[in-house]
Enzyme design. Structure first.
Site, short mmCIF file in Angstrom:
data_model
loop_
_atom_site.label_atom_id
_atom_site.label_comp_id
_atom_site.label_asym_id
_atom_site.label_seq_id
_atom_site.Cartn_x
_atom_site.Cartn_y
_atom_site.Cartn_z
N ASP A 116 0.81 -1.29 -0.16
CA ASP A 116 -0.07 -0.08 -0.04
C ASP A 116 0.82 1.26 -0.13
O ASP A 116 0.36 2.27 -0.44
CB ASP A 116 -0.89 0.03 1.28
N ASP A 194 -2.69 5.51 -2.76
CA ASP A 194 -1.95 4.39 -2.20
C ASP A 194 -1.21 3.57 -3.31
O ASP A 194 -2.02 3.28 -4.65
CB ASP A 194 -2.93 3.46 -1.74
N HIS A 243 -7.52 -0.13 -3.72
CA HIS A 243 -6.49 -1.10 -3.94
C HIS A 243 -7.05 -1.92 -5.20
O HIS A 243 -7.94 -2.66 -5.12
CB HIS A 243 -6.00 -1.97 -2.95
N ASP A 245 -5.46 -4.61 -6.51
CA ASP A 245 -4.95 -6.03 -6.52
C ASP A 245 -5.87 -7.13 -5.97
O ASP A 245 -5.32 -8.24 -5.69
CB ASP A 245 -3.63 -5.88 -5.76
N CYS A 345 -0.68 -7.82 -0.90
CA CYS A 345 -0.66 -6.48 -0.06
C CYS A 345 0.58 -6.78 1.03
O CYS A 345 1.17 -5.73 1.28
CB CYS A 345 -1.65 -6.56 0.87
#
Ligand code: DAV
Length: 360
Positions: A116, A194, A243, A245, A345
């Site tokens: 992040d 981020d 995020h 991902d 992450c």
């Protein structure tokens, strides 16, 4: 003159998600604290967790959960080392210590999710200007590593230091109307992002605007990286984006993993790629997930174009990866998942053996 390898190659070198991994940062969950209550959290937390976050604001996460997650992180470290990857860890910092900027103070969260915080592009590490006040000081835990990498030749930079004033947040935020445009909890007051809202694919980098990454932040990064890179911004069917991902994950050249709920139409750019639809998450309904959806099953780490780290009990995902021709390596991670991420992450790749290429 004959070409020869440089004597001291740069310790930081990573252009994509799949070149052979040589060195990686694995987060630490020690001392994880529930952030003080703030509107920015409300837009991303699972609705069944809002009460917990209200009640526990500014207090530690349950110690037994931290301990269980920590054990799994150790297992991940051992697995990576057994596969020949050098593992580095951040320095745990006291997340209870208040910090701030004019107009606000906060306590911290954790140093569990380096993905992040740090964006590695080539030989450069970029510190994210994060939108959550509780994450304003999060890079502190990585500073010893960043200084070391810089001294050894890496480039080191940081987004414009955000002020995180009230003007950055929409204090009236509620979820936007169904089927309508996503309503973001952050404004365009200043650039924030981020690192995990970006995913690297050589010269092409995929991004999403989210509740922590605004258009201003994406534009800052685009200009910072310059014409060598192309940042593509995609919009997905996700009412609470934070995020990329667990939504769109390039696994290897020509191989893309997508979240079938959030990606109804694969962007045209991927024409000719194999598109793998992630199986429905198998995580049990009663398993506490403080800060993520169940699609964290997609949040895998590639060690090269074949080896992929997958959660040990995630049978549908393991079966799919085998069928798609990958080699899954298994690691327990359900307790870590509770804290909001999985293998992607929990790591930030520092060095992969490879060069800048275009895959399109
Ligand atoms: O469900 O997309 C992903 C979180 C990764 N830090 C999700 C959450």
């Amino acid at each position: 003159m004959t070409a020869s390898a440089p004597v001291n190659p740069c310790p930081v070198n990573s252009f994509n998600e799949w070149d052979p991994l040589e060195e990686v940062i694995v987060g630490v969950v020690d001392g994880a604290q529930v952030p003080p209550s703030h509107i920015a959290l409300k837009a991303t937390l699972p609705s069944d967790q809002l009460e917990f976050f209200q009640k526990q604001a500014g207090k530690p996460f349950p110690p037994e959960r931290i301990a269980a997650a920590k054990q799994e992180l150790e297992q991940l470290v051992h697995l990576l080392e057994a596969e020949g990857v050098k593992v580095r860890r951040p320095e745990p910092i006291d997340q209870r210590k208040p910090f701030g900027a004019p107009g606000w103070t906060s306590t911290g969260l954790y140093a569990a999710m380096p993905r992040d915080v740090l964006l590695v592009v080539g030989n450069e590490i970029i510190e994210s200007p994060m939108a959550w006040r509780s994450r304003y000081a999060e890079t502190s835990a990585y500073r010893p590593l960043l200084k070391e990498y810089f001294r050894a030749g890496a480039r080191w930079s940081s987004g414009p230091k955000p002020e995180l004033r009230d003007e950055l947040y929409d204090y009236d935020w509620t979820e936007g109307p169904e089927g309508g445009p996503t309503r973001y909890v952050i404004t365009e007051f200043e650039p924030t992002f981020d690192a995990a809202d970006f995913i690297r694919c050589g010269r092409d980098i995929f991004a999403q605007q989210s509740n922590v990454t605004n258009a201003f932040g994406i534009e800052w990064l685009r200009r910072h990286l310059g014409p060598e890179y192309r940042i593509h911004v995609f919009e997905f069917d996700d009412p609470h984006p934070m995020h990329i991902d667990a939504t769109l994950v390039p696994l290897a050249p020509g191989k893309l993993l997508i979240n079938p709920e959030r990606v109804p139409k694969v962007p045209d750019l991927f024409k000719g790629w194999d598109v793998f639809r992630a199986p429905r998450p198998s995580i049990p309904a009663d398993h506490t997930l403080y800060m993520t959806s169940k699609w964290i099953n997609m949040n895998v780490l590639m060690l090269d174009e074949e080896r992929v780290i997958v959660e040990r009990s995630d049978e549908p995902m393991i079966a799919c990866f085998k069928k798609w021709g990958f080699k899954p390596l298994l690691c327990d991670f359900r307790n870590f998942n509770s804290f909001g991420g999985s293998f992607h992450c929990a790591t930030a790749d520092v060095r992969r053996r490879g060069v800048l290429q275009s895959y399109f």
